[in-house]
Design a protein around this motif. Structure first.
Motif, PDB file in Angstrom:
ATOM      1  N   SER A   6      33.035  33.227  47.078  1.00 44.75           N
ATOM      2  CA  SER A   6      33.959  34.324  47.345  1.00 44.75           C
ATOM      3  C   SER A   6      34.881  34.512  46.144  1.00 44.75           C
ATOM      4  O   SER A   6      35.503  33.557  45.673  1.00 44.75           O
ATOM      5  N   VAL A   7      34.925  35.725  45.632  1.00 40.31           N
ATOM      6  CA  VAL A   7      35.807  36.081  44.519  1.00 40.31           C
ATOM      7  C   VAL A   7      36.680  37.235  44.986  1.00 40.31           C
ATOM      8  O   VAL A   7      36.174  38.231  45.504  1.00 40.31           O
ATOM      9  N   SER A   8      37.994  37.103  44.811  1.00 42.77           N
ATOM     10  CA  SER A   8      38.895  38.154  45.289  1.00 42.77           C
ATOM     11  C   SER A   8      39.879  38.566  44.201  1.00 42.77           C
ATOM     12  O   SER A   8      40.513  37.721  43.570  1.00 42.77           O
ATOM     13  N   ASP A   9      39.955  39.866  43.975  1.00 47.37           N
ATOM     14  CA  ASP A   9      40.892  40.478  43.024  1.00 47.37           C
ATOM     15  C   ASP A   9      40.864  39.774  41.668  1.00 47.37           C
ATOM     16  O   ASP A   9      41.897  39.376  41.131  1.00 47.37           O
ATOM     17  N   ALA A  10      39.665  39.637  41.113  1.00 53.16           N
ATOM     18  CA  ALA A  10      39.499  38.923  39.841  1.00 53.16           C
ATOM     19  C   ALA A  10      39.854  39.812  38.653  1.00 53.16           C
ATOM     20  O   ALA A  10      39.483  40.987  38.597  1.00 53.16           O
ATOM     21  N   HIS A  11      40.562  39.204  37.694  1.00 50.56           N
ATOM     22  CA  HIS A  11      40.901  39.853  36.430  1.00 50.56           C
ATOM     23  C   HIS A  11      40.531  38.887  35.308  1.00 50.56           C
ATOM     24  O   HIS A  11      40.883  37.705  35.356  1.00 50.56           O
ATOM     25  N   VAL A  12      39.816  39.389  34.292  1.00 48.93           N
ATOM     26  CA  VAL A  12      39.426  38.569  33.152  1.00 48.93           C
ATOM     27  C   VAL A  12      39.741  39.352  31.882  1.00 48.93           C
ATOM     28  O   VAL A  12      39.378  40.526  31.766  1.00 48.93           O
ATOM     29  N   SER A  13      40.409  38.691  30.938  1.00 53.54           N
ATOM     30  CA  SER A  13      40.834  39.378  29.720  1.00 53.54           C
ATOM     31  C   SER A  13      40.400  38.625  28.474  1.00 53.54           C
ATOM     32  O   SER A  13      40.267  37.399  28.480  1.00 53.54           O
ATOM     33  N   TYR A  14      40.177  39.390  27.407  1.00 50.46           N
ATOM     34  CA  TYR A  14      40.019  38.848  26.062  1.00 50.46           C
ATOM     35  C   TYR A  14      41.276  39.249  25.297  1.00 50.46           C
ATOM     36  O   TYR A  14      41.396  40.388  24.843  1.00 50.46           O
ATOM     37  N   GLY A  15      42.225  38.331  25.199  1.00 48.32           N
ATOM     38  CA  GLY A  15      43.502  38.690  24.601  1.00 48.32           C
ATOM     39  C   GLY A  15      44.199  39.728  25.465  1.00 48.32           C
ATOM     40  O   GLY A  15      44.397  39.533  26.660  1.00 48.32           O
ATOM     41  N   LYS A  16      44.533  40.866  24.870  1.00 54.01           N
ATOM     42  CA  LYS A  16      45.217  41.927  25.606  1.00 54.01           C
ATOM     43  C   LYS A  16      44.247  42.913  26.256  1.00 54.01           C
ATOM     44  O   LYS A  16      44.673  43.834  26.962  1.00 54.01           O
ATOM     45  N   VAL A  17      42.957  42.716  25.996  1.00 54.27           N
ATOM     46  CA  VAL A  17      41.952  43.636  26.540  1.00 54.27           C
ATOM     47  C   VAL A  17      41.429  43.097  27.869  1.00 54.27           C
ATOM     48  O   VAL A  17      40.852  42.003  27.925  1.00 54.27           O
ATOM     49  N   GLU A  18      41.630  43.850  28.936  1.00 52.45           N
ATOM     50  CA  GLU A  18      41.165  43.439  30.255  1.00 52.45           C
ATOM     51  C   GLU A  18      39.728  43.915  30.443  1.00 52.45           C
ATOM     52  O   GLU A  18      39.461  45.111  30.537  1.00 52.45           O
ATOM     53  N   ALA A  19      38.788  42.962  30.488  1.00 50.32           N
ATOM     54  CA  ALA A  19      37.366  43.291  30.579  1.00 50.32           C
ATOM     55  C   ALA A  19      36.889  43.417  32.017  1.00 50.32           C
ATOM     56  O   ALA A  19      35.912  44.117  32.296  1.00 50.32           O
ATOM     57  N   VAL A  20      37.544  42.705  32.929  1.00 48.93           N
ATOM     58  CA  VAL A  20      37.225  42.770  34.360  1.00 48.93           C
ATOM     59  C   VAL A  20      38.534  42.919  35.109  1.00 48.93           C
ATOM     60  O   VAL A  20      39.494  42.193  34.843  1.00 48.93           O
ATOM     61  N   SER A  22      40.372  43.725  39.068  1.00 44.88           N
ATOM     62  CA  SER A  22      40.395  43.978  40.519  1.00 44.88           C
ATOM     63  C   SER A  22      39.011  43.898  41.157  1.00 44.88           C
ATOM     64  O   SER A  22      38.655  44.714  42.007  1.00 44.88           O
ATOM     65  N   VAL A  23      38.234  42.889  40.758  1.00 39.77           N
ATOM     66  CA  VAL A  23      36.875  42.737  41.272  1.00 39.77           C
ATOM     67  C   VAL A  23      36.847  41.708  42.396  1.00 39.77           C
ATOM     68  O   VAL A  23      37.396  40.618  42.266  1.00 39.77           O
ATOM     69  N   SER A  24      36.206  42.066  43.487  1.00 40.09           N
ATOM     70  CA  SER A  24      36.003  41.145  44.606  1.00 40.09           C
ATOM     71  C   SER A  24      34.533  41.176  45.004  1.00 40.09           C
ATOM     72  O   SER A  24      33.913  42.247  45.037  1.00 40.09           O
ATOM     73  N   LEU A  25      33.981  39.999  45.270  1.00 38.07           N
ATOM     74  CA  LEU A  25      32.585  39.929  45.715  1.00 38.07           C
ATOM     75  C   LEU A  25      32.380  38.668  46.528  1.00 38.07           C
ATOM     76  O   LEU A  25      33.192  37.742  46.490  1.00 38.07           O
ATOM     77  N   ASP A  26      31.275  38.633  47.254  1.00 40.99           N
ATOM     78  CA  ASP A  26      30.901  37.416  47.959  1.00 40.99           C
ATOM     79  C   ASP A  26      29.385  37.305  48.009  1.00 40.99           C
ATOM     80  O   ASP A  26      28.666  38.306  47.937  1.00 40.99           O
ATOM     81  N   VAL A  27      28.927  36.066  48.082  1.00 40.07           N
ATOM     82  CA  VAL A  27      27.507  35.763  48.208  1.00 40.07           C
ATOM     83  C   VAL A  27      27.364  34.768  49.350  1.00 40.07           C
ATOM     84  O   VAL A  27      28.046  33.738  49.369  1.00 40.07           O
ATOM     85  N   PHE A 213      34.075  47.378  39.983  1.00 36.99           N
ATOM     86  CA  PHE A 213      33.001  47.745  40.895  1.00 36.99           C
ATOM     87  C   PHE A 213      33.292  49.141  41.437  1.00 36.99           C
ATOM     88  O   PHE A 213      34.355  49.385  42.017  1.00 36.99           O
ATOM     89  N   ILE A 214      32.347  50.048  41.239  1.00 35.16           N
ATOM     90  CA  ILE A 214      32.538  51.414  41.726  1.00 35.16           C
ATOM     91  C   ILE A 214      31.773  51.669  43.020  1.00 35.16           C
ATOM     92  O   ILE A 214      31.987  52.685  43.680  1.00 35.16           O
ATOM     93  N   LEU A 215      30.889  50.732  43.371  1.00 31.94           N
ATOM     94  CA  LEU A 215      30.068  50.913  44.561  1.00 31.94           C
ATOM     95  C   LEU A 215      29.518  49.568  44.994  1.00 31.94           C
ATOM     96  O   LEU A 215      29.202  48.720  44.161  1.00 31.94           O
ATOM     97  N   SER A 216      29.414  49.351  46.290  1.00 28.23           N
ATOM     98  CA  SER A 216      28.784  48.141  46.811  1.00 28.23           C
ATOM     99  C   SER A 216      28.159  48.464  48.157  1.00 28.23           C
ATOM    100  O   SER A 216      28.552  49.418  48.835  1.00 28.23           O
TER     101      SER A 216
END
Length: 243
Positions: A6-20, A22-27, A213-216
């Motif tokens: 379970s991943v909720s409201d994930a944010h991942v950045s390279y320095g000041k650049v946010e690459a991911v 508000s991503v949430s997913l589950d498997v 994520f724009i669609l799930s």
């Protein structure tokens, strides 16, 4: 169905650049989930962050336990494993030794069983077990990368672009093996640009664009979506739904 990952409201950045963002997913257990999207969408970044290679802000849980304080080795020990996009094999070591590296956290007796399981899935690896990894074909190297990850008996296998650069007949073999993994009780989180093949085998899917994520939904619903069909499948469905 309870979530294995379970991943909720994930944010991942390279320095000041946010690459991911508000991503949430589950498997869930015994489920194949795919993430499709164009190059640069953030798919690989997300997998690396879930694995602990990159810092992730947000909630992550695996098998009901918070992963925030776990390093990569602990995540592997818990049953989470990543097969990276470029395979990251040791080319000057033979097939058997590369596989053995994947069993560093398990007892020797269990490793023997893991060898048998991997060789049953990939008979070609058994034939080439003394061959240097760097001399294998692209398809064989992908089999080896997957086999190495499976040596540790993971509960969830994350695959990053397993079909990249492979001939269609080898791609079919790889995807058939992914289906066999689910049948054997291994869940799969699949990042794949071959959206058509991924959606055929997956239970559920997420579409990623520009770090979000724009669609799930179910894989069949995503495959019949008009925008997905036009952008990622290369054709237009009659009567397909729009986002």
């Amino acid at each position: 169905m309870s979530a294995l990952l379970s991943v909720s409201d994930a944010h991942v950045s390279y320095g000041k650049v946010e690459a991911v963002r508000s991503v949430s997913l589950d498997v869930a257990d015994n489920e194949i989930v795919t993430i499709i999207g164009a190059n640069g969408a953030g798919k690989t970044t997300l997998l690396n962050a879930i694995m602990g290679v990159l810092p992730l802000k947000g909630g992550t849980a695996f098998a009901g336990a918070d992963m925030a304080a776990l390093d990569i080795e602990d995540r592997v020990a818990a049953g989470l494993c990543l097969v990276p996009e470029h395979r990251e094999l040791f080319g000057t070591m033979n097939v058997e030794d590369n596989l053995l590296l994947g069993a560093f956290r398990i007892p020797k007796a269990t490793a023997t069983q893991s060898f048998e399981r991997v060789y049953a899935l990939f008979p070609r690896l058994k034939e080439r077990r003394k061959q240097l990894a760097g001399t294998l074909s692209g398809g064989e190297q992908q089999m080896l990368a997957m086999g190495r990850a499976l040596m540790g008996a993971p509960k969830l296998l994350m695959l990053d672009e397993p079909s990249l650069g492979l001939a269609p007949i080898i791609v079919a073999d790889i995807f058939r093996t992914i289906g066999e993994l689910r049948a054997a009780g291994v869940s799969v989180l699949l990042v794949e640009q071959n959206a058509q093949a991924a959606l055929k085998i997956a239970d559920r899917a997420y579409v990623m664009e520009l770090g979000e994520f724009i669609l799930s939904g179910s894989a069949s619903d995503i495959a019949s979506n008009q925008r997905v069909a036009a952008s990622y499948l290369g054709f237009q469905h009659e009567g397909a739904s729009a986002i």
